[in-house]
Write an enzyme that holds these catalytic residues in place. Sequence first.
Site, mmCIF file in Angstrom:
data_model
loop_
_atom_site.group_PDB
_atom_site.id
_atom_site.type_symbol
_atom_site.label_atom_id
_atom_site.label_comp_id
_atom_site.label_asym_id
_atom_site.label_seq_id
_atom_site.Cartn_x
_atom_site.Cartn_y
_atom_site.Cartn_z
ATOM 1 C CE1 TYR A 103 1.114 -3.085 -8.978
ATOM 2 C CE2 TYR A 103 2.426 -1.075 -9.136
ATOM 3 C CZ TYR A 103 1.341 -1.838 -9.538
ATOM 4 O OH TYR A 103 0.487 -1.361 -10.493
ATOM 5 C CD GLU B 126 3.962 7.131 -0.653
ATOM 6 O OE1 GLU B 126 3.235 8.106 -0.423
ATOM 7 O OE2 GLU B 126 4.081 6.632 -1.781
ATOM 8 N N GLY C 236 0.832 -1.193 0.000
ATOM 9 C CA GLY C 236 0.000 0.000 0.000
ATOM 10 C C GLY C 236 0.869 1.247 0.000
ATOM 11 N NE ARG C 237 -2.229 6.312 -0.948
ATOM 12 C CZ ARG C 237 -2.707 7.343 -0.247
ATOM 13 N NH1 ARG C 237 -1.954 8.370 0.017
ATOM 14 N NH2 ARG C 237 -3.935 7.327 0.191
ATOM 15 C CB CYS D 12 2.298 -4.727 -2.515
ATOM 16 S SG CYS D 12 1.522 -3.523 -3.600
ATOM 17 C CG HIS D 13 4.109 -0.053 -3.134
ATOM 18 N ND1 HIS D 13 3.043 -0.642 -3.786
ATOM 19 C CD2 HIS D 13 4.552 0.933 -3.955
ATOM 20 C CE1 HIS D 13 2.838 -0.030 -4.941
ATOM 21 N NE2 HIS D 13 3.748 0.930 -5.076
#
Length: 193
Positions: free
Chosen positions: A139, A93, A89-90, A119-120
């Site tokens: 990802y 980051e 997800g975000r 993913c991330h």
Amino acid sequence: MAVRKILMLVGDFVEDYEVMVPFQALQAVGHTVHAVCPGKKAGEKVRTAVHDFEGDQTYSEKPGHNFALNATFDDVRPEAYDALVIPGGRAPEYIRLDQRVLAIVRHFAETHKPIAAICHGPQVLAAAGVLEGRSCTAYPAVGPEVRRAGGRWVEVAVDEAHVDGNLVTAPAWPAHPKWIARFLEVLGTRIAP
């Protein structure tokens, strides 16, 4: 089966399935899972986002659930845990900007404890400097970060997982059946029929 104590690093707008499914699945087989977020305490919540693949050039994003944390980030002592999970997800980051998050990740890498990232999530591994000489997937948009961090990028189908020793990675939530199964194998978890 030995019960494992697993730490899960999350943050606001973590991908909904990538936090909820492993959190519940790992507990369902008997493991203890502590979900923590920098700056938050047990009982507080993080917001999640649902990422879907609908034929666009990248994933779409929709509001998800509120996910309740069951442990306090400031109380985490990484040596008390057997394994680490980093959903996507975000959240990755920006949680990778937290120096304590990076120190926690380094502990798991340096002590060769099992690490699962999806993913991330590998953005956090790259920021912690633990991908040098390792192979992993994520990802696809994270591929350049993996390479810049000295990792060997492995391209797999969205529903596949990759294992490099203690490191289990996958591109996104469609890989949950294989990603979680490979992680359980690395943990030494045996599920009898």
